[in-house]
Design a protein around this motif. Sequence first.
Motif, PDB file in Angstrom:
ATOM      1  N   ILE A  55       0.861  -1.313  -0.042  1.00 50.17           N
ATOM      2  CA  ILE A  55      -0.110  -0.050  -0.117  1.00 50.17           C
ATOM      3  C   ILE A  55       0.737   1.338   0.127  1.00 50.17           C
ATOM      4  O   ILE A  55       0.629   2.191  -0.881  1.00 50.17           O
ATOM      5  N   GLY A  56       2.041   1.293   0.873  1.00 48.77           N
ATOM      6  CA  GLY A  56       2.857   2.528   1.071  1.00 48.77           C
ATOM      7  C   GLY A  56       3.496   2.794  -0.429  1.00 48.77           C
ATOM      8  O   GLY A  56       3.760   3.844  -0.739  1.00 48.77           O
ATOM      9  N   ASP A  57       3.935   1.680  -1.075  1.00 50.18           N
ATOM     10  CA  ASP A  57       4.702   1.735  -2.149  1.00 50.18           C
ATOM     11  C   ASP A  57       3.862   2.249  -3.497  1.00 50.18           C
ATOM     12  O   ASP A  57       4.226   3.070  -4.103  1.00 50.18           O
ATOM     13  N   ALA A  58       2.623   1.715  -3.310  1.00 52.32           N
ATOM     14  CA  ALA A  58       1.583   2.233  -4.351  1.00 52.32           C
ATOM     15  C   ALA A  58       1.185   3.798  -4.264  1.00 52.32           C
ATOM     16  O   ALA A  58       1.296   4.268  -5.194  1.00 52.32           O
ATOM     17  N   LEU A  59       1.224   4.136  -2.917  1.00 52.39           N
ATOM     18  CA  LEU A  59       0.822   5.527  -2.644  1.00 52.39           C
ATOM     19  C   LEU A  59       1.720   6.380  -3.081  1.00 52.39           C
ATOM     20  O   LEU A  59       1.539   7.287  -3.503  1.00 52.39           O
ATOM     21  N   ASN A  60       2.944   6.052  -2.656  1.00 49.99           N
ATOM     22  CA  ASN A  60       4.046   7.050  -2.907  1.00 49.99           C
ATOM     23  C   ASN A  60       4.390   6.828  -4.321  1.00 49.99           C
ATOM     24  O   ASN A  60       4.520   7.926  -4.874  1.00 49.99           O
ATOM     25  N   SER A  61       4.270   6.048  -5.306  1.00 41.79           N
ATOM     26  CA  SER A  61       4.321   6.048  -6.656  1.00 41.79           C
ATOM     27  C   SER A  61       3.514   6.978  -7.258  1.00 41.79           C
ATOM     28  O   SER A  61       3.740   7.573  -8.321  1.00 41.79           O
ATOM     29  N   GLY A  63       2.222   9.805  -5.646  1.00 42.31           N
ATOM     30  CA  GLY A  63       2.245  10.943  -5.210  1.00 42.31           C
ATOM     31  C   GLY A  63       1.118  11.575  -4.209  1.00 42.31           C
ATOM     32  O   GLY A  63       1.145  12.438  -3.927  1.00 42.31           O
ATOM     33  N   ILE A  64       0.782  10.329  -3.522  1.00 43.44           N
ATOM     34  CA  ILE A  64      -0.436  10.614  -2.569  1.00 43.44           C
ATOM     35  C   ILE A  64       0.121  10.690  -1.008  1.00 43.44           C
ATOM     36  O   ILE A  64       0.703   9.880  -0.792  1.00 43.44           O
ATOM     37  N   SER A  65      -0.128  11.957  -0.618  1.00 47.43           N
ATOM     38  CA  SER A  65       0.482  11.761   0.830  1.00 47.43           C
ATOM     39  C   SER A  65      -0.502  11.048   1.703  1.00 47.43           C
ATOM     40  O   SER A  65      -1.743  11.415   1.767  1.00 47.43           O
ATOM     41  N   PHE A  66      -0.075  10.199   2.544  1.00 48.01           N
ATOM     42  CA  PHE A  66      -0.775   9.417   3.363  1.00 48.01           C
ATOM     43  C   PHE A  66      -0.521   9.116   4.696  1.00 48.01           C
ATOM     44  O   PHE A  66       0.559   9.418   5.095  1.00 48.01           O
ATOM     45  N   GLU A  67      -1.386   8.495   5.563  1.00 46.56           N
ATOM     46  CA  GLU A  67      -0.879   7.911   6.812  1.00 46.56           C
ATOM     47  C   GLU A  67      -1.471   6.708   7.023  1.00 46.56           C
ATOM     48  O   GLU A  67      -2.744   6.394   6.591  1.00 46.56           O
ATOM     49  N   VAL A  68      -0.911   5.591   7.851  1.00 42.91           N
ATOM     50  CA  VAL A  68      -1.571   4.430   7.964  1.00 42.91           C
ATOM     51  C   VAL A  68      -1.762   4.340   9.480  1.00 42.91           C
ATOM     52  O   VAL A  68      -0.741   4.531  10.389  1.00 42.91           O
ATOM     53  N   ILE A  69      -2.806   3.990   9.771  1.00 43.92           N
ATOM     54  CA  ILE A  69      -3.170   3.857  11.216  1.00 43.92           C
ATOM     55  C   ILE A  69      -3.451   2.375  11.747  1.00 43.92           C
ATOM     56  O   ILE A  69      -4.718   1.820  11.119  1.00 43.92           O
ATOM     57  N   ALA A  70      -2.572   1.620  12.119  1.00 47.36           N
ATOM     58  CA  ALA A  70      -2.716   0.148  12.469  1.00 47.36           C
ATOM     59  C   ALA A  70      -3.275   0.135  13.924  1.00 47.36           C
ATOM     60  O   ALA A  70      -2.449   0.349  14.650  1.00 47.36           O
ATOM     61  N   LEU A  71      -4.356  -0.595  14.157  1.00 47.51           N
ATOM     62  CA  LEU A  71      -4.854  -0.718  15.628  1.00 47.51           C
ATOM     63  C   LEU A  71      -4.841  -2.378  15.565  1.00 47.51           C
ATOM     64  O   LEU A  71      -5.782  -3.059  14.845  1.00 47.51           O
ATOM     65  N   SER A  72      -4.608  -2.738  16.876  1.00 50.93           N
ATOM     66  CA  SER A  72      -4.938  -4.089  17.474  1.00 50.93           C
ATOM     67  C   SER A  72      -6.437  -4.294  17.595  1.00 50.93           C
ATOM     68  O   SER A  72      -6.727  -3.451  18.438  1.00 50.93           O
TER      69      SER A  72
END
Length: 144
Positions: A55-61, A63-72
């Motif tokens: 997901i991070g690689d695709a969004l970076n490619s 040019g979309i600024s993003f954050e991932v919030i991973a929650l248990s």
Amino acid sequence: MTQTNLLAVPPVVVAGPARDLTPMPWPYRVASVELSIVVPFHSADERLQDALRRIGDALNSQGISFEVIALSARPGIGASPELARMPHTRVITSDAVEDKGAALHLGFAMARGAWICFVDVDEDADMDAYELIEYFHRAREKNF
């Protein structure tokens, strides 16, 4: 008054930007994060880390600024150190979060992005990161 629109598309849900319908003074506030991705997880295994990398690689490619919030989504389950070191990723573990629904509510509340989506990696390990981006572009173009 704010308005939030939802676009339900498996395996993601993209929520449109929360817009205040009253006139805003100049300069308008602009979110520094374009897309927040909320990811509830039951185990912080390699499958989760691999999906977040894709997901991070695709969004970076794109040019979309993003954050991932991973929650248990399970009390007492911690995150691996590798997960905590992933770029653009905040890992949240709390004993107050007892299930996936509670994890989603907390993640949505913590999201800083103009657009919010969630990805269920536990259910769909083979999710296509570019499919997520395609849905994001569609929603953004239609200005849901």
